[in-house]
Scaffold this active site. Structure first.
Site, short mmCIF file in Angstrom:
data_model
loop_
_atom_site.label_atom_id
_atom_site.label_comp_id
_atom_site.label_asym_id
_atom_site.label_seq_id
_atom_site.Cartn_x
_atom_site.Cartn_y
_atom_site.Cartn_z
N SER A 700 54.71 43.72 44.61
CA SER A 700 55.45 44.38 45.68
C SER A 700 54.88 45.74 46.05
CB SER A 700 56.93 44.54 45.28
OG SER A 700 57.04 45.37 44.15
N LYS A 743 66.40 47.04 46.12
CA LYS A 743 65.44 48.05 46.60
C LYS A 743 66.02 48.87 47.75
CE LYS A 743 61.35 45.32 45.31
NZ LYS A 743 60.19 44.56 45.79
#
Length: 804
Positions: A700, A743
């Site tokens: 990521s 997130k």
């Protein structure tokens, strides 16, 4: 002269005096390959079989079989040494000849060797591929003058040895012929010493003794001890046999008493059997179970009640009767009530609760649904286990929770065979028996913590439990028949999917239980955690008031998790502090102030906040952890060098690959950034992710690393209050990543206002409630060029580095 466990001496071939003299007088090499023995000592003239398994010993046997078949045999000082050094072996050993090499059907190698002559080890020549030593042969003829003295004991030793063989049923009678055929003092002592039931150290002493009188006395003394032991063993065996005869006699008399009672019209069965049969008459059994019970109870009636086997059989029949065969709880599939209970016990989790209601709706329509097994997957403390309890309450079934953490024995699932000592049924049926219902809600907690060992793989046994096509005929080794688990509603929980085997995961429907937002945690604290802790600590509601502002500060500075377990502990600590003030009659205000938190809870640790973007190469990324989302900073710097890339910050392999791909993409597209290709060869690049003590990995950080490197080489400023997450390819495509909700929440807590995501992650944003993403601006991109255009401004950073 009891049988040895591993390396038993076998019978001596009849050897003439001339052959014996030749054996002792023969010359052998003074440099010998050494074969270590673990649990025995080889004597001259004695033949023993050896099991060879060490790689070095196998190599030794392979080579000497091609030559003269002569080896030196030394006993190990410590039998547990797997690869003994020459210092780990006794100094005196025996030259031996390999008579035969045998390979067993199971692949094991055996050699039959005969001792020839003693030697003394002098020095090591080599230890690879096997041990080889220089030796000095011992002259056996120097001690011949002792033979005449020892021959007086010859007859006594032979007579006692024959006596032991005759009285010991464990020794073959052919040993008598072998003993009686021996006429040599040396061979007799060596043969008897080899078969003595003594340790290696004592056998080694006998081997080293040059005084045949002393050697004979040692052997005679040990023979006398063994003779006494055999007499004692035979005496004990005789008493045991008498006891068994008495027990059988009592059983026979009891059977006669039963027959007499039947003739007199009295009860013909004892109370235990009557009780068991009375209970069996009420059971909802098929013909198969009925026949099994009749067979096993008939076996019980033939067993003496005084024997240990009786209690084993009685306990088995009791367990069979205690199982709730076909006994089901009366369930109430009222979906409105179920929804009310789920909403009462769990705040948020809309998708999870919706899936549970769908499951219950199908169950209501089909009555006996063979549906998928639900597996709630998510971080600790988000309420996975309590969901199972709420489901049980919602539909009126009984509730079982079985923790699988640390289970590494298949018998814990399937049970032991009842013939074993201490046999028990598996934990599945134990819990079914305990709850007394054949249709409970059964929570298999921490299914990802199941281990495996030499006792089998429990996850393989769970395949049958969790397969709707098989669990109607679940076989428990203790019960010895099938038990129907198809009416049980199994619910599994897991923190991670990686440890779960593929076949087991395939039998479950994975439902992700994500972490909570700050707003959700505040509501959970107000509705559930604070009332629970007040009640647990005896504090009244009128004595403590915790505002939303204080709860939010506790969440932000005293917890770092997706769930609420740590928050529950922090609230408990706060309530305990108030309980202490009340008990000690101290003055206190009902409401807890923000300034008081440090005195109650100690210093907190604020969450990471967005810092600044004044330095080139510093970019804010978003990360998912097992305790929720977080932001991380990726920093890059340049130094004069030769184009070396250095990565620090305890990065995993995936993040390292992302950094390499980012740099290679930047090199390939250098014209887009107006960069001289030669710059990459004149400067070393250092990429660092702070908090190096924390391991970091995952696909990521690709776009974050590329943005950091692009900012570094162009010295362009990164846009204010922007963060990003996504992976890249060498072609410059942006790939979607997971953990988006966590997130995004972490970015909002850190003061981020803009977020760059892959366009394929747009559906993840749509699933988050609008109020939780209020104030955030999302940019959905497909290529890295879009990322750079969004993230970098045309403004130069402060104090830029001039690259040349």
């Amino acid at each position: 002269m009891k049988n040895q466990k591993n390396e038993d001496a076998i019978f001596l071939p009849i050897m003439s005096q001339e052959d014996e003299d030749k054996m002792y007088a023969a010359d052998y090499p003074t440099e010998l390959p050494i074969l270590p023995l673990r649990n025995n000592v080889l004597y001259p003239g004695v033949v023993i079989p050896i099991s060879v398994s060490r790689p070095s010993s196998l190599k030794l046997i392979e080579e000497v079989m091609k030559k003269d078949k002569i080896v030196g045999v030394l006993a190990q000082i410590n039998p547990d040494d797997d690869e003994p050094d020459h210092k780990d072996l006794y100094d005196v050993g025996t030259v031996a000849k390999i008579l035969q090499l045998v390979k067993g059907p199971d692949g094991n190698t055996f050699v039959i060797i005969q001792g020839r002559r003693r030697f003394t080890k002098k020095s090591m020549v080599s230890d690879k591929p096997y041990l080889k030593c220089k030796v000095e042969l011992m002259d056996e003829r120097k001690v011949d003058h002792n033979l005449k003295i020892t021959s007086k004991l010859f007859a006594g030793i032979k007579e006692m040895s024959v006596e032991i063989v005759m009285s010991n049923p464990n020794l073959p009678q052919e040993a008598i012929n072998a003993l009686q055929s021996i006429q040599s003092v040396r061979l007799l002592l060596n043969f008897v010493a080899s078969n003595l039931h003594v340790g290696v150290a004592e056998k080694q002493v006998i081997l080293m003794d040059d005084d045949y009188r002393s050697k004979a006395m040692r052997v005679l003394k040990r023979l006398n001890t063994e003779s006494q032991e055999i007499i004692l063993e035979n005496d004990i065996r005789s008493k045991v046999r008498e006891g068994m005869d008495k027990q059988q006699r009592e059983y026979y008399l009891q059977q006669q008493m039963r027959a007499i009672k039947e003739e007199l019209g009295e009860a013909s069965f004892d109370d235990d059997l009557e009780e068991l049969h009375a209970r069996a008459d009420k059971m909802k059994w098929s013909d198969k179970e009925k026949n099994l019970f009749i067979k096993e109870s008939s076996k019980l009636s033939r067993i003496n009640p005084q024997s240990a086997e009786y209690s084993v059989q009685y306990n088995y029949l009791n367990f069979m009767l205690d199982l709730p065969w076909g006994n089901k709880s009366q369930e109430s599939l009222d979906l409105l009530k179920a929804k009310e209970i789920l909403d009462r016990d769990h705040f948020g989790m809309e998708k999870v609760k919706e899936r549970i209601l769908e499951y219950l709706a199908v169950l209501k329509l089909k009555k006996n649904m063979k549906g998928p097994i639900l597996c709630f997957y998510g971080p600790p403390g988000v309420g996975k286990t309590s969901l199972g309890k709420s489901i049980a309450e919602a539909i009126g079934r009984k509730y079982i929770r079985m923790s699988l953490g640390g289970v590494h024995d298949e018998s814990e699932i399937r049970g032991h065979r009842k013939t074993y000592i201490g046999a028990m049924p598996g934990r599945i049926l134990q819990n079914i028996k305990k709850i007394g219902s054949s249709n409970p809600v059964f929570v298999l907690d921490e299914i990802d913590k199941v281990g495996s060992s030499r006792n089998g793989d429990p996850s393989s046994a769970l395949l049958e439990v969790l397969d709707p096509e098989q669990n109607s005929q679940f076989y428990d080794n203790y019960l010895e028949t099938e038990y129907d688990l198809s009416d049980v509603m199994f619910v599994a929980t897991s923190n991670s999917l990686t440890p779960i085997s593929g076949p087991l995961r395939d039998r479950m429907e994975i439902i992700e239980v994500t972490g909570y937002t700050i707003e959700e945690k505040i509501e959970i604290a107000k509705r559930h955690l604070i009332p629970k802790q007040l009640d647990a600590h005896g504090v009244k509601k009128t004595q403590l008031d915790i505002s939303e502002t204080v709860i939010e500060k506790m969440i932000e500075e005293y917890t770092n998790e997706s769930g609420v377990r740590k928050l529950d502990q922090v609230i408990a600590k706060l309530v305990r502090s108030r309980a202490r003030e009340i008990a000690m009659k101290e003055k206190f205000g009902k409401e807890v102030k923000l300034v008081q938190l440090q005195s109650y809870l100690g210093a907190g640790r604020p969450r990471t906040k967005y810092d600044h973007n004044k330095v080139a190469g510093v970019v804010t990324g978003l990360a998912w952890t097992s305790v929720g989302g977080d932001i991380l900073f990726i920093e890059s710097s340049l130094t004069k060098g030769k184009g070396k890339l250095t990565l620090t910050g305890n990065l995993g392999e995936v993040m390292k690959e992302s950094a390499v791909i980012a740099l290679e993409y930047l090199k390939a597209k250098s014209k887009w950034f107006s960069l001289d290709q030669e710059l990459f060869d004149r400067y070393n690049v250092h990429v660092h992710v702070p908090e190096g003590a924390t391991p970091k990995d995952g696909p990521s950080a690709g776009i974050t690393m590329l943005t950091s490197l692009a900012s570094l080489f162009t010295q362009r400023k990164v846009k204010n209050n922007i963060a990003m997450t996504g992976e890249i390819t060498l072609r410059g495509d942006v790939l979607p990543v997971g953990g988006i909700k966590e997130k995004i929440l972490a970015a909002k807590r850190a003061g981020i206002s803009e977020i760059i995501l892959c366009d394929k992650n747009k559906s993840d944003i749509d699933e988050i409630k609008a109020e939780y993403v209020k104030g955030l601006k999302f940019h959905f991109v497909k290529t890295m060029k879009e990322v750079i255009d969004l993230a970098l401004t045309d403004e130069q950073v402060e104090d830029p580095v001039i690259l040349n």
